[in-house]
Design a protein around this motif. Structure first.
Motif, PDB file in Angstrom:
ATOM      1  N   ALA A 174     -12.538   7.899  -3.113  1.00 25.65           N
ATOM      2  CA  ALA A 174     -12.122   9.006  -4.468  1.00 25.65           C
ATOM      3  C   ALA A 174     -10.638   8.470  -3.713  1.00 25.65           C
ATOM      4  N   TYR A 175     -10.699   8.733  -2.452  1.00 19.45           N
ATOM      5  CA  TYR A 175      -9.278   9.158  -0.891  1.00 19.45           C
ATOM      6  C   TYR A 175      -9.068   7.311  -1.177  1.00 19.45           C
ATOM      7  N   SER A 176      -9.958   6.194  -1.237  1.00 27.87           N
ATOM      8  CA  SER A 176      -9.667   4.698  -0.601  1.00 27.87           C
ATOM      9  C   SER A 176      -8.157   4.031  -1.462  1.00 27.87           C
ATOM     10  N   PRO A 177      -7.310   3.905  -0.414  1.00 30.50           N
ATOM     11  CA  PRO A 177      -6.218   2.889  -1.161  1.00 30.50           C
ATOM     12  C   PRO A 177      -6.874   2.468  -1.781  1.00 30.50           C
ATOM     13  N   LEU A 178      -7.594   1.608  -2.130  1.00 26.44           N
ATOM     14  CA  LEU A 178      -7.785   0.233  -2.782  1.00 26.44           C
ATOM     15  C   LEU A 178      -7.803   0.681  -5.402  1.00 26.44           C
ATOM     16  N   ASN A 179      -8.468   2.656  -4.645  1.00 25.48           N
ATOM     17  CA  ASN A 179      -7.987   3.000  -5.985  1.00 25.48           C
ATOM     18  C   ASN A 179      -6.510   2.809  -6.456  1.00 25.48           C
ATOM     19  N   ILE A 180      -5.979   3.187  -5.184  1.00 25.40           N
ATOM     20  CA  ILE A 180      -4.371   3.730  -5.979  1.00 25.40           C
ATOM     21  C   ILE A 180      -3.777   2.249  -6.291  1.00 25.40           C
ATOM     22  N   LEU A 181      -4.251   1.334  -5.419  1.00 32.78           N
ATOM     23  CA  LEU A 181      -3.242  -0.480  -6.211  1.00 32.78           C
ATOM     24  C   LEU A 181      -3.648  -0.678  -7.264  1.00 32.78           C
ATOM     25  N   LYS A 182      -5.163   0.105  -7.418  1.00 34.85           N
ATOM     26  CA  LYS A 182      -5.383  -0.039  -8.719  1.00 34.85           C
ATOM     27  C   LYS A 182      -5.300   0.255 -10.262  1.00 34.85           C
TER      28      LYS A 182
ATOM     29  N   TYR B  24       0.116   0.052  -8.330  1.00 34.72           N
ATOM     30  CA  TYR B  24       0.886  -0.422  -6.662  1.00 34.72           C
ATOM     31  C   TYR B  24       0.728  -1.172  -5.373  1.00 34.72           C
ATOM     32  N   SER B  25       1.726  -1.082  -4.192  1.00 31.77           N
ATOM     33  CA  SER B  25       1.342  -2.674  -3.414  1.00 31.77           C
ATOM     34  C   SER B  25       1.659  -1.738  -2.438  1.00 31.77           C
ATOM     35  N   ILE B  26       0.830  -2.802  -0.883  1.00 29.83           N
ATOM     36  CA  ILE B  26       1.615  -2.909  -0.377  1.00 29.83           C
ATOM     37  C   ILE B  26       2.018  -4.011   1.004  1.00 29.83           C
ATOM     38  N   VAL B  27       3.451  -3.497   0.700  1.00 27.66           N
ATOM     39  CA  VAL B  27       4.235  -4.006   1.424  1.00 27.66           C
ATOM     40  C   VAL B  27       4.199  -4.308   3.134  1.00 27.66           C
ATOM     41  N   LYS B  28       4.355  -5.603   3.493  1.00 30.81           N
ATOM     42  CA  LYS B  28       4.056  -5.983   5.066  1.00 30.81           C
ATOM     43  C   LYS B  28       5.092  -7.063   5.810  1.00 30.81           C
ATOM     44  N   THR B  29       5.989  -6.748   6.787  1.00 28.37           N
ATOM     45  CA  THR B  29       6.210  -7.903   7.332  1.00 28.37           C
ATOM     46  C   THR B  29       5.925  -8.098   8.852  1.00 28.37           C
ATOM     47  N   GLU B  30       6.679  -9.160   9.351  1.00 29.87           N
ATOM     48  CA  GLU B  30       6.076  -9.709  10.852  1.00 29.87           C
ATOM     49  C   GLU B  30       5.438  -8.289  11.191  1.00 29.87           C
ATOM     50  N   GLN B  31       6.383  -6.942  11.502  1.00 28.79           N
ATOM     51  CA  GLN B  31       6.758  -5.947  12.368  1.00 28.79           C
ATOM     52  C   GLN B  31       5.370  -4.868  12.019  1.00 28.79           C
ATOM     53  N   GLY B  32       5.260  -5.753  10.562  1.00 29.48           N
ATOM     54  CA  GLY B  32       3.863  -4.612  10.467  1.00 29.48           C
ATOM     55  C   GLY B  32       4.211  -3.797   8.904  1.00 29.48           C
ATOM     56  N   VAL B  33       3.697  -3.044   7.713  1.00 22.85           N
ATOM     57  CA  VAL B  33       2.927  -2.388   6.795  1.00 22.85           C
ATOM     58  C   VAL B  33       5.007  -2.147   7.139  1.00 22.85           C
ATOM     59  N   CYS B  34       5.880  -2.096   5.811  1.00 19.15           N
ATOM     60  CA  CYS B  34       7.004  -1.824   6.173  1.00 19.15           C
ATOM     61  C   CYS B  34       7.607  -0.205   4.730  1.00 19.15           C
TER      62      CYS B  34
ATOM     63  N   GLU C 161      11.049 -12.987   5.079  1.00 19.30           N
ATOM     64  CA  GLU C 161       9.445 -12.881   4.120  1.00 19.30           C
ATOM     65  C   GLU C 161       8.424 -11.944   3.766  1.00 19.30           C
ATOM     66  N   LEU C 162       8.171 -11.385   2.760  1.00 19.71           N
ATOM     67  CA  LEU C 162       7.393 -10.384   2.157  1.00 19.71           C
ATOM     68  C   LEU C 162       5.927 -10.749   3.003  1.00 19.71           C
ATOM     69  N   GLN C 163       4.887  -9.582   2.888  1.00 22.83           N
ATOM     70  CA  GLN C 163       3.375  -9.984   1.892  1.00 22.83           C
ATOM     71  C   GLN C 163       3.023  -8.603   1.997  1.00 22.83           C
ATOM     72  N   LEU C 164       2.555  -9.050   0.686  1.00 25.60           N
ATOM     73  CA  LEU C 164       2.300  -8.024  -0.730  1.00 25.60           C
ATOM     74  C   LEU C 164       1.274  -7.447  -0.770  1.00 25.60           C
ATOM     75  N   GLN C 165       0.125  -6.716  -0.767  1.00 26.75           N
ATOM     76  CA  GLN C 165      -1.215  -6.553  -0.763  1.00 26.75           C
ATOM     77  C   GLN C 165      -1.352  -5.796  -1.938  1.00 26.75           C
ATOM     78  N   LEU C 166      -2.101  -6.802  -3.193  1.00 26.04           N
ATOM     79  CA  LEU C 166      -2.466  -6.177  -3.944  1.00 26.04           C
ATOM     80  C   LEU C 166      -4.217  -5.930  -4.728  1.00 26.04           C
ATOM     81  N   TYR C 167      -4.635  -4.812  -5.535  1.00 25.81           N
ATOM     82  CA  TYR C 167      -6.100  -4.965  -5.536  1.00 25.81           C
ATOM     83  C   TYR C 167      -6.783  -5.858  -5.315  1.00 25.81           C
ATOM     84  N   ASP C 168      -6.193  -6.776  -5.981  1.00 26.09           N
ATOM     85  CA  ASP C 168      -6.909  -8.041  -5.789  1.00 26.09           C
ATOM     86  C   ASP C 168      -6.678  -9.643  -4.847  1.00 26.09           C
TER      87      ASP C 168
END
Length: 440
Positions: free
Chosen positions: A390-398, A401-411, A422-429
């Motif tokens: 229920a509290y897992s971030p993966l369920n939120i990504l479904k 939502y996505s997680i944005v990361k730069t070279e310094q870490g999560v933005c 340049e950005l790295q986008l973490q999606l559900y799949d």
């Protein structure tokens, strides 16, 4: 005065050179009497040698004095070997001695004392080595001169004191050259004859006459003998080296025979007393045995022998009865033991069955408790998994939502991103890489 004047020192030196180079005056042997003897702390000896008419000063340096066999004293008659010379400081004629010895008889005494000291230090006089003399010697050996008074004294004494002894005689020289060698040969022969004791005797005389008995080889021969030896050399005042090394020293030849043998009269008296004592003891023993026999004959046991075994027979019956009783007692104890053993086996069987039942019950209860605990733990884990999901971030990504990361870490803010970053986008799949074109 037409002659040249000469200084004292020059004259003394001239006279000294004359004396030193005169072969006749070098290594001379001079006899005389010692006087004014001084043993200096340096080791040098200073003394005067004199006779009835003249005297000469003498010096003996420490190197020569240390080799002397004795230390002289005033009054000694001596022979000195010396070089004649002059002491330049005083201009005095002087003998420089290289050797010294006593003159005549005194020199023999020195040799005697030196040999005595040497043999003593080497252990030839030790009392522990001396052999004991037999009480009743039956085989005697006699070594002495032929047809001498000493021989007659020994034979007379032997015939008077102990005529039962067998005497073996060897006659030798007892003085002069070769005497000690003959005595040694005679001793070696006698030592092989299985004698009880050997007598080595000689009558009195001067130290020169007795000198053969001061021979070192003779002393060592006596020390090595297996047969006890008695020496009787000279008179009571005479003592020779052989007297110190022998097993017993006698003052005279007669005394040597008396020491070696018992008096036959005394032996007969002793035997007579022993015989009387033996007869008396035998009589007493016989009388005692007779009385003991009479006592046995009159004793009740002797008259009634059954007394000896009747009490024993009664005691034997008593023991037999006890043995039979013990047999029945053993059988009874055996039966009790067998019964106790059977009861023990039965009790043990019941106890084992009871313990098996308790063990089975406890085992079933334990299995049920473990099964119930496992099921409870499984249910708890399932609930925890649902809660985590229920509290897992993966369920939120479904939900888009996505997680944005730069070279310094999560933005988390637009302030941390610039155009063209340049950005790295973490999606559900999966993940995407993107470039920023514009900020609003």
């Amino acid at each position: 005065m037409s002659q040249d004047v000469m200084k004292v020192s020059v004259l003394v030196r001239y006279l000294k050179s004359k004396l030193d180079n005169d072969g006749y005056l070098q290594r001379v042997i001079v006899s005389g009497e010692i006087s004014n003897f001084v043993n200096h702390r340096s080791g040098h000896w200073y003394f005067t040698i004199k006779d009835e008419s003249s005297r000469l000063s003498c010096v003996m340096f420490a190197s020569s004095a240390s080799r002397s066999k004795f230390i002289p004293k005033d009054g000694d008659k001596v022979l000195v070997q010396a070089n004649t010379s002059i002491f330049e400081a005083s201009g005095q004629l002087q003998l420089y001695c290289t050797g010294i010895r006593l003159d005549g008889i005194g020199d023999l005494h020195v040799q005697f004392e030196l040999l005595k000291k040497k043999l003593y230090e080497e252990g030839y006089f030790d009392e522990s080595h001396k052999k004991s003399l037999p009480l009743y010697p039956m085989k005697l050996g006699l070594i002495t001169g032929k047809n001498t008074a000493a021989r007659e004294d020994v034979l007379t004494t032997l015939s008077r004191r102990w005529p039962v002894a067998e005497l073996t005689e060897i006659n030798t020289l007892v003085q002069g050259e070769g005497a000690s060698t003959q005595i040694i040969d005679a001793l070696k022969k006698m030592d092989k004859l299985d004698l009880d004791v050997i007598l080595l005797v000689r009558g009195g005389g001067s130290i020169e006459d007795l000198w053969a008995f001061n021979d070192e080889n003779l002393a060592k021969c006596i020390y090595q003998l297996q047969t006890p030896i008695i020496t009787g050399v000279g008179h009571e005042i005479d003592t020779t080296i052989v007297d110190y090394v022998s097993d017993k020293r006698a003052p005279t030849p007669t005394a040597a025979c008396e020491i070696a043998t018992p008096d036959i009269k005394e032996v007969k008296q002793t035997l007579s007393l022993l015989r009387q004592n033996l007869v008396r003891k035998c009589q007493n023993d016989v009388e005692f045995s007779r009385n003991s026999l009479l006592n046995l004959q009159n004793s009740p046991v002797f008259k009634t022998p059954s007394i000896l075994y009747e009490q024993k027979s009664l005691h034997l019956d008593y023991l037999a009865n006890r043995l039979i009783g013990s047999k029945y007692s053993v059988q009874s104890k055996r039966m009790q033991f067998d019964k106790t053993t059977q009861n023990f086996h039965n009790a043990m069987s019941q106890l084992v069955m009871q313990l098996k039942y308790q063990n089975t019950t406890m085992e079933n209860n334990l299995k049920k408790s473990v099964q119930h605990s496992l099921e409870s733990k499984k249910e708890n884990i399932a609930k925890q998994i649902q809660l985590l999901d229920a509290y897992s971030p993966l369920n939120i990504l479904k939900r888009g939502y996505s997680i944005v990361k730069t070279e310094q870490g999560v933005c988390t803010s637009i302030k941390n991103i610039e155009v063209n970053d340049e950005l790295q986008l973490q999606l559900y799949d999966g993940q995407l890489r993107a470039v920023v074109l514009e900020k609003e």
